[in-house]
Write a protein that holds these residues in place. Structure first.
Motif, PDB file in Angstrom:
ATOM      1  N   GLU A 115       0.844  -1.196   0.000  1.00  0.00           N
ATOM      2  CA  GLU A 115       0.000   0.000   0.000  1.00  0.00           C
ATOM      3  C   GLU A 115       0.880   1.247   0.000  1.00  0.00           C
ATOM      4  O   GLU A 115       1.823   1.365   0.780  1.00  0.00           O
ATOM      5  CB  GLU A 115      -0.905  -0.001   1.224  1.00  0.00           C
ATOM      6  CG  GLU A 115      -1.840   1.190   1.281  1.00  0.00           C
ATOM      7  CD  GLU A 115      -2.762   1.155   2.480  1.00  0.00           C
ATOM      8  OE1 GLU A 115      -3.491   2.141   2.695  1.00  0.00           O
ATOM      9  OE2 GLU A 115      -2.750   0.140   3.202  1.00  0.00           O
ATOM     10  N   LEU A 116       0.568   2.168  -0.899  1.00  0.00           N
ATOM     11  CA  LEU A 116       1.370   3.379  -1.025  1.00  0.00           C
ATOM     12  C   LEU A 116       0.942   4.394   0.029  1.00  0.00           C
ATOM     13  O   LEU A 116      -0.252   4.670   0.175  1.00  0.00           O
ATOM     14  CB  LEU A 116       1.213   3.972  -2.426  1.00  0.00           C
ATOM     15  CG  LEU A 116       1.621   3.062  -3.591  1.00  0.00           C
ATOM     16  CD1 LEU A 116       1.369   3.756  -4.924  1.00  0.00           C
ATOM     17  CD2 LEU A 116       3.082   2.645  -3.472  1.00  0.00           C
ATOM     18  N   PRO A 117       1.900   4.981   0.746  1.00  0.00           N
ATOM     19  CA  PRO A 117       1.540   5.945   1.792  1.00  0.00           C
ATOM     20  C   PRO A 117       1.021   7.252   1.197  1.00  0.00           C
ATOM     21  O   PRO A 117       1.333   7.609   0.059  1.00  0.00           O
ATOM     22  CB  PRO A 117       2.857   6.161   2.540  1.00  0.00           C
ATOM     23  CG  PRO A 117       3.918   5.819   1.551  1.00  0.00           C
ATOM     24  CD  PRO A 117       3.351   4.737   0.687  1.00  0.00           C
ATOM     25  N   PRO A 174      -2.101   0.696  -8.341  1.00  0.00           N
ATOM     26  CA  PRO A 174      -3.486   0.824  -7.881  1.00  0.00           C
ATOM     27  C   PRO A 174      -4.260   1.785  -8.771  1.00  0.00           C
ATOM     28  O   PRO A 174      -3.681   2.703  -9.365  1.00  0.00           O
ATOM     29  CB  PRO A 174      -3.325   1.370  -6.457  1.00  0.00           C
ATOM     30  CG  PRO A 174      -1.990   2.036  -6.442  1.00  0.00           C
ATOM     31  CD  PRO A 174      -1.129   1.245  -7.369  1.00  0.00           C
ATOM     32  N   PRO A 175      -5.575   1.600  -8.882  1.00  0.00           N
ATOM     33  CA  PRO A 175      -6.371   2.481  -9.750  1.00  0.00           C
ATOM     34  C   PRO A 175      -6.379   3.927  -9.280  1.00  0.00           C
ATOM     35  O   PRO A 175      -6.524   4.843 -10.091  1.00  0.00           O
ATOM     36  CB  PRO A 175      -7.776   1.861  -9.692  1.00  0.00           C
ATOM     37  CG  PRO A 175      -7.791   1.040  -8.438  1.00  0.00           C
ATOM     38  CD  PRO A 175      -6.392   0.544  -8.255  1.00  0.00           C
ATOM     39  N   GLN A 203      -2.091   3.680 -18.477  1.00  0.00           N
ATOM     40  CA  GLN A 203      -3.076   4.733 -18.298  1.00  0.00           C
ATOM     41  C   GLN A 203      -3.066   5.148 -16.831  1.00  0.00           C
ATOM     42  O   GLN A 203      -3.274   4.319 -15.946  1.00  0.00           O
ATOM     43  CB  GLN A 203      -4.474   4.253 -18.706  1.00  0.00           C
ATOM     44  CG  GLN A 203      -4.606   3.857 -20.167  1.00  0.00           C
ATOM     45  CD  GLN A 203      -4.433   5.041 -21.105  1.00  0.00           C
ATOM     46  OE1 GLN A 203      -4.799   6.170 -20.782  1.00  0.00           O
ATOM     47  NE2 GLN A 203      -3.860   4.781 -22.278  1.00  0.00           N
ATOM     48  N   LEU A 204      -2.813   6.419 -16.583  1.00  0.00           N
ATOM     49  CA  LEU A 204      -2.791   6.933 -15.221  1.00  0.00           C
ATOM     50  C   LEU A 204      -3.753   8.108 -15.125  1.00  0.00           C
ATOM     51  O   LEU A 204      -3.406   9.231 -15.501  1.00  0.00           O
ATOM     52  CB  LEU A 204      -1.368   7.377 -14.831  1.00  0.00           C
ATOM     53  CG  LEU A 204      -0.299   6.291 -14.738  1.00  0.00           C
ATOM     54  CD1 LEU A 204       1.050   6.912 -14.416  1.00  0.00           C
ATOM     55  CD2 LEU A 204      -0.670   5.261 -13.680  1.00  0.00           C
TER      56      LEU A 204
END
Length: 229
Positions: free
Chosen positions: A162-164, A180-181, A201-202
């Motif tokens: 999980e990204l902080p 993550p979306p 795609q971001l």
């Protein structure tokens, strides 16, 4: 006080108790107790592995870097007993580590260019920048600390932690991770290279150049949904 040991040629030593008894072993000389920065760059030609024993490091040490620059050789550095004062740890250019039981509690920068397939200890809560080259690494990464601002991974094949919410820069080079979306709102830029991945795609980001993406609205960037005269 700083010390740089450059182009250090390693002598053949014997160590019957070593995990790698056929390798080349080297030990640091006694270091001044007031030392704050230490850089060690090996220079040797050998088909065997070099192992550096750091021994007892000064309690005031804040910066440590070990590398084998411009070499096809590899090496290991014994990282047991790192001082609590350490703020920056860089194991680079052909060097990996062994006997890393715990990281210093106040570490802010951790860079591991080449990591053998051993589980990392928990990352300290103080960490701001984390880079790891994961070629041959088949384990999951530990949880990312809540204050992390820069995450850089190469050749990582496991799940992305999980990204902080504090993350500002994300680099995933030659990785097969699934982003993550929804990325953290704090994130300013993303660099992603993977030849096997379909076009990235971001949402909320635009390609700036090459594989580098920046958030729309950063540094004067105008959103494509904005009004035009």
């Amino acid at each position: 006080m700083s010390l740089r040991i450059e182009e250090w040629s390693i002598h053949q030593l014997s160590d019957a108790d070593s995990e790698f008894p056929d390798s080349i072993h080297a030990s640091l000389p006694a270091l001044p107790p007031e030392l704050q920065s230490l850089t060690v760059a090996f220079s040797y030609m050998s088909d065997t592995c070099a192992i550096l024993k750091l021994g007892t490091l000064p309690p005031s040490l804040q910066y440590l870097e070990v590398s084998i620059p411009a070499s096809d050789c590899s090496g290991l550095v014994d990282l047991q007993g790192l001082p609590e004062s350490l703020r920056v740890l860089r194991i680079k250019e052909g060097m990996s580590f062994t006997k890393l039981v715990a990281l210093p509690p106040h570490l802010q920068v951790l860079e591991l260019d080449y990591h053998r397939n051993k589980q990392l200890p928990p990352l300290p809560q103080s960490l701001r920048k984390f880079h790891m080259g994961c070629l041959g690494y088949e384990r999951s990464l530990p949880d990312l600390p809540p204050a992390l601002e820069h995450l850089s991974l190469e050749y990582y094949r496991g799940p992305l932690p999980e990204l902080p919410s504090t993350l500002k820069q994300l680099e995933v080079r030659r990785c097969t991770v699934q982003l993550p979306p929804v990325l953290p709102a704090s994130l300013h830029s993303v660099c992603s290279t993977d030849n096997n991945r379909p076009e990235l795609q971001l949402p909320g980001f635009r390609p700036a150049y090459g594989d580098f993406w920046v958030r729309i609205g950063e540094e004067g960037e105008t959103s494509s949904t904005g009004s035009e005269a």
